[in-house]
Design an enzyme around this catalytic site. Structure first.
Site, PDB file in Angstrom:
ATOM      1  N   SER A  75       0.669  -1.148  -0.106  1.00 29.39           N
ATOM      2  CA  SER A  75      -0.161  -0.002   0.066  1.00 29.39           C
ATOM      3  C   SER A  75       0.948   1.385   0.008  1.00 29.39           C
ATOM      4  CB  SER A  75      -0.985  -0.123   1.288  1.00 29.39           C
ATOM      5  OG  SER A  75      -0.127  -0.005   2.298  1.00 29.39           O
ATOM      6  N   ASN A 162      -2.609  -1.778  13.409  1.00 33.13           N
ATOM      7  CA  ASN A 162      -3.914  -1.550  13.531  1.00 33.13           C
ATOM      8  C   ASN A 162      -4.345  -0.153  13.965  1.00 33.13           C
ATOM      9  OD1 ASN A 162      -3.915  -4.012  12.372  1.00 33.13           O
ATOM     10  ND2 ASN A 162      -5.103  -5.190  13.757  1.00 33.13           N
ATOM     11  N   THR A 207     -39.160  26.609 -11.407  1.00 29.65           N
ATOM     12  CA  THR A 207     -39.577  25.361 -10.937  1.00 29.65           C
ATOM     13  C   THR A 207     -39.767  24.541 -11.930  1.00 29.65           C
ATOM     14  OG1 THR A 207     -41.875  25.762 -10.346  1.00 29.65           O
ATOM     15  CG2 THR A 207     -40.393  26.411  -8.833  1.00 29.65           C
ATOM     16  N   HIS A 208     -39.365  23.079 -11.945  1.00 27.91           N
ATOM     17  CA  HIS A 208     -39.599  22.019 -13.054  1.00 27.91           C
ATOM     18  C   HIS A 208     -38.804  22.597 -14.343  1.00 27.91           C
ATOM     19  CE1 HIS A 208     -42.801  20.222 -10.623  1.00 27.91           C
ATOM     20  NE2 HIS A 208     -43.303  21.563 -10.288  1.00 27.91           N
ATOM     21  N   SER A 329     -13.235  24.060 -29.352  1.00 31.20           N
ATOM     22  CA  SER A 329     -13.454  22.650 -29.827  1.00 31.20           C
ATOM     23  C   SER A 329     -12.262  22.494 -30.834  1.00 31.20           C
ATOM     24  CB  SER A 329     -14.803  22.937 -30.694  1.00 31.20           C
ATOM     25  OG  SER A 329     -14.711  21.718 -31.532  1.00 31.20           O
ATOM     26  N   LYS A 335     -16.827  27.613 -31.160  1.00 31.17           N
ATOM     27  CA  LYS A 335     -17.082  26.841 -29.802  1.00 31.17           C
ATOM     28  C   LYS A 335     -16.659  27.611 -28.731  1.00 31.17           C
ATOM     29  CE  LYS A 335     -20.069  24.387 -28.754  1.00 31.17           C
ATOM     30  NZ  LYS A 335     -19.661  22.935 -28.681  1.00 31.17           N
ATOM     31  N   GLU A 342     -18.784  21.890 -16.382  1.00 33.39           N
ATOM     32  CA  GLU A 342     -19.428  20.616 -16.596  1.00 33.39           C
ATOM     33  C   GLU A 342     -18.468  19.587 -16.076  1.00 33.39           C
ATOM     34  OE1 GLU A 342     -19.674  20.187 -21.211  1.00 33.39           O
ATOM     35  OE2 GLU A 342     -19.298  22.441 -21.547  1.00 33.39           O
ATOM     36  N   TYR A 369     -10.313  -5.810  13.115  1.00 34.64           N
ATOM     37  CA  TYR A 369      -9.637  -5.512  11.745  1.00 34.64           C
ATOM     38  C   TYR A 369      -9.563  -6.566  10.806  1.00 34.64           C
ATOM     39  CZ  TYR A 369      -6.227  -3.898   8.549  1.00 34.64           C
ATOM     40  OH  TYR A 369      -5.279  -3.371   7.290  1.00 34.64           O
ATOM     41  N   GLN A 374      -7.521  -2.045   4.127  1.00 32.98           N
ATOM     42  CA  GLN A 374      -6.483  -1.463   3.420  1.00 32.98           C
ATOM     43  C   GLN A 374      -6.919  -0.586   2.251  1.00 32.98           C
ATOM     44  OE1 GLN A 374      -2.478  -3.296   2.697  1.00 32.98           O
ATOM     45  NE2 GLN A 374      -3.100  -2.825   0.458  1.00 32.98           N
TER      46      GLN A 374
END
Length: 511
Positions: A75, A162, A207-208, A329, A335, A342, A369, A374
């Site tokens: 790790s 641990n 709304t909506h 783009s 563009k 985004e 544990y 890990q």
């Protein structure tokens, strides 16, 4: 023994059937180029075993792990991020061991000096991280042993990996929360700065995703400031519950040695030691809560991103991002894309996924544990890195957009945004709200048939629907008049929003 075979792109005779590893003939439709296939080794070769460093836990083992196991179980490639916290915990632990008479002052001093030198080497890029030493704890301890010898071997007295890793992890998460809180405040300041630049600007409220009522832009931006404040509050609450020390719980049952867990807890800035040693080494609630708070924050930022992406489109045209926060783009030269927001919207999926990963990881584990745990580090590291990036770029974007007042002004008449204010007018005349709603709805229907606004209807036309209308109705019609009629606490009325602006400027120390 390592077995090799060759695969051919056309049919060949199989190897001798006497071979234990005989392959069936490869059919002619197999178009792979010749390559070698090796069966896994059942264990390390004697030469490999001799070349490897003995594990710090290897006393009861007669042979080392295979290369595949070592690669799969290491790790250090990600948990070396915990080095500062690991060294901090070890300093406190060594001092406590000395105080309790378990190691000498001379040993403590050697340990602390060695740890300081290791920290210096790490920060200068001079430290050799070794995968065969598995993780950040073993790398630092083994390096310390190489450096100072016998005293280093006493550091792990009354401590297991641990409780050690959880001490490191809680310290790391605590520091991460503090950093996120700073970034949250910076975004709030950016949103409030944007609001101050656009005082009095009315925009359609939705709304909506349909036109609903007029709102002040400042009011809308402050809605995001409020959301982020709740996000910050969740992190503050999470930090308080997180701030308990597992060090000294050892593997799971504690220790028979006379340690002082309260001393190490205080030295590391924790509120107190965790009461139950089994709970101390198995608990991951603190990271689940942390990732949950981050996921909610990510959802809020994603909604902000969605709104600004829509408003930057030609269909809305309410905002124009500066070139410094836009991209183009590769094929369409015209563009100009709001890519940062985004990606804020898109990266929220990662943060939500990090939470789901950890929930799934923990759901079937017995106490205490398990090595599965890990896998708790990488989702947390990813969540923190991603949420910090999302907060930073959102703040940057907020300071680099312009609201197109003329375009917004032209858009305001559509949708009869003052219809609810018309219903309020009728209520003030003593008409029951449901009746007022019906009358206002019929007035909108008349406007639709005439292709006009409520403000354009004559008093006679309004009275043809209901005689309750009087000349003062025109004080309630039109978005500017409608905004002035909002008076409830927290509403979009000019006086209410001014009060909210003043509150946040003081809270964020902007005045």
């Amino acid at each position: 023994m390592v077995f090799t075979a060759t695969l051919y792109s056309s049919f060949t005779a199989p190897p001798s059937s006497s071979s234990r590893y005989a392959l069936s003939a490869t059919p002619s439709y197999c178009a792979f180029p010749p390559r070698r296939i090796a069966t896994p080794r059942m264990g390390p070769s004697p030469a490999q075993a001799q070349a490897k460093e003995a594990k710090l836990w290897g006393g009861r083992f007669k042979e080392g792990v295979t290369d595949a196991v070592e690669r799969f179980t290491e790790s250090i490639s990600f948990d070396k991020q915990l080095y500062k916290q690991d060294i901090k915990g070890s300093r406190a632990h060594a001092s406590m061991l000395t105080h309790q008479g378990l190691i000498s002052e001379s040993d403590r001093d050697s340990i602390i000096e060695g740890l300081e030198e290791i920290e210096r080497r790490i920060e200068n890029g001079e430290f050799n991280w070794r995968a065969d030493r598995e993780d950040v704890h073993m790398n630092i301890e083994a390096a310390l042993t190489d450096m100072i010898g016998e005293p280093a071997k006493k550091l792990h007295t009354a401590r297991s990996r641990n409780d050690q890793v959880l001490t490191d992890f809680r310290l790391w998460c605590r520091d991460a929360i503090d950093g996120i809180l700073v970034s949250m405040k910076q975004l709030q300041v950016s949103l409030l700065t944007l609001a101050l630049r656009n005082e009095g600007l009315i925009v359609p409220g939705y709304t909506h995703l349909q036109r609903a009522q007029p709102v002040l832009l400042q009011h809308l931006l402050l809605a995001y400031v409020e959301e982020i404040e709740r996000d910050a509050g969740r992190l503050v609450d999470c930090r308080a519950r997180m701030n308990f020390c597992p060090l000294g719980a050892c593997a799971l049952a504690g220790t028979g040695l006379p340690i002082d867990r309260f001393m190490t807890s205080e030295a590391l800035g924790f509120t107190a030691p965790l009461r139950n040693s089994i709970d101390a080494v198995s608990d991951r609630d603190f990271v689940l809560e942390f990732l949950s708070a981050n996921a909610i924050t990510a959802v809020h930022l994603s909604r902000l991103g969605e709104e600004w992406v829509l408003w930057a489109s030609e269909e809305f045209g309410f905002i124009t991002p500066s070139d410094s926060v836009s991209t183009g783009s590769s094929i369409m030269p015209q563009k100009k894309n709001p890519d940062p927001m985004e990606l804020v919207r898109g990266k929220s999926a990662r943060v939500i996924g990090d939470l789901v990963t950890l929930l799934t990881l923990c759901k079937g584990l017995p106490h205490a544990y398990n090595r599965d745990l890990q896998e708790d580090k990488e989702p947390v590291f990813d969540s923190v890195k991603t949420i910090l990036g999302m907060l930073e770029v959102s703040a940057e974007f907020a300071l680099n957009i312009t609201f197109n007042r003329e375009r917004i002004q032209k858009a305001l008449p559509a949708g009869h945004l003052d219809a609810t204010t018309l219903a309020d007018y009728l209520v003030n005349k003593g008409v029951p709200f449901r009746t007022s709603h019906d009358i206002a709805g019929k007035s909108v229907a008349l406007c639709t048939s005439k292709n006009c606004q409520l403000l354009d209807l004559s008093l006679d036309e309004l009275r043809s629907i209901n005689p309750v209308f009087e000349e003062d109705v025109y004080d309630f019609l039109g978005v500017e008049n409608a905004i002035q009629k909002f008076v409830s606490y927290g509403s979009t009325g000019s006086a209410c929003v001014a009060s909210q602006i003043d509150y946040w400027m003081k809270k964020l120390e902007m005045k």
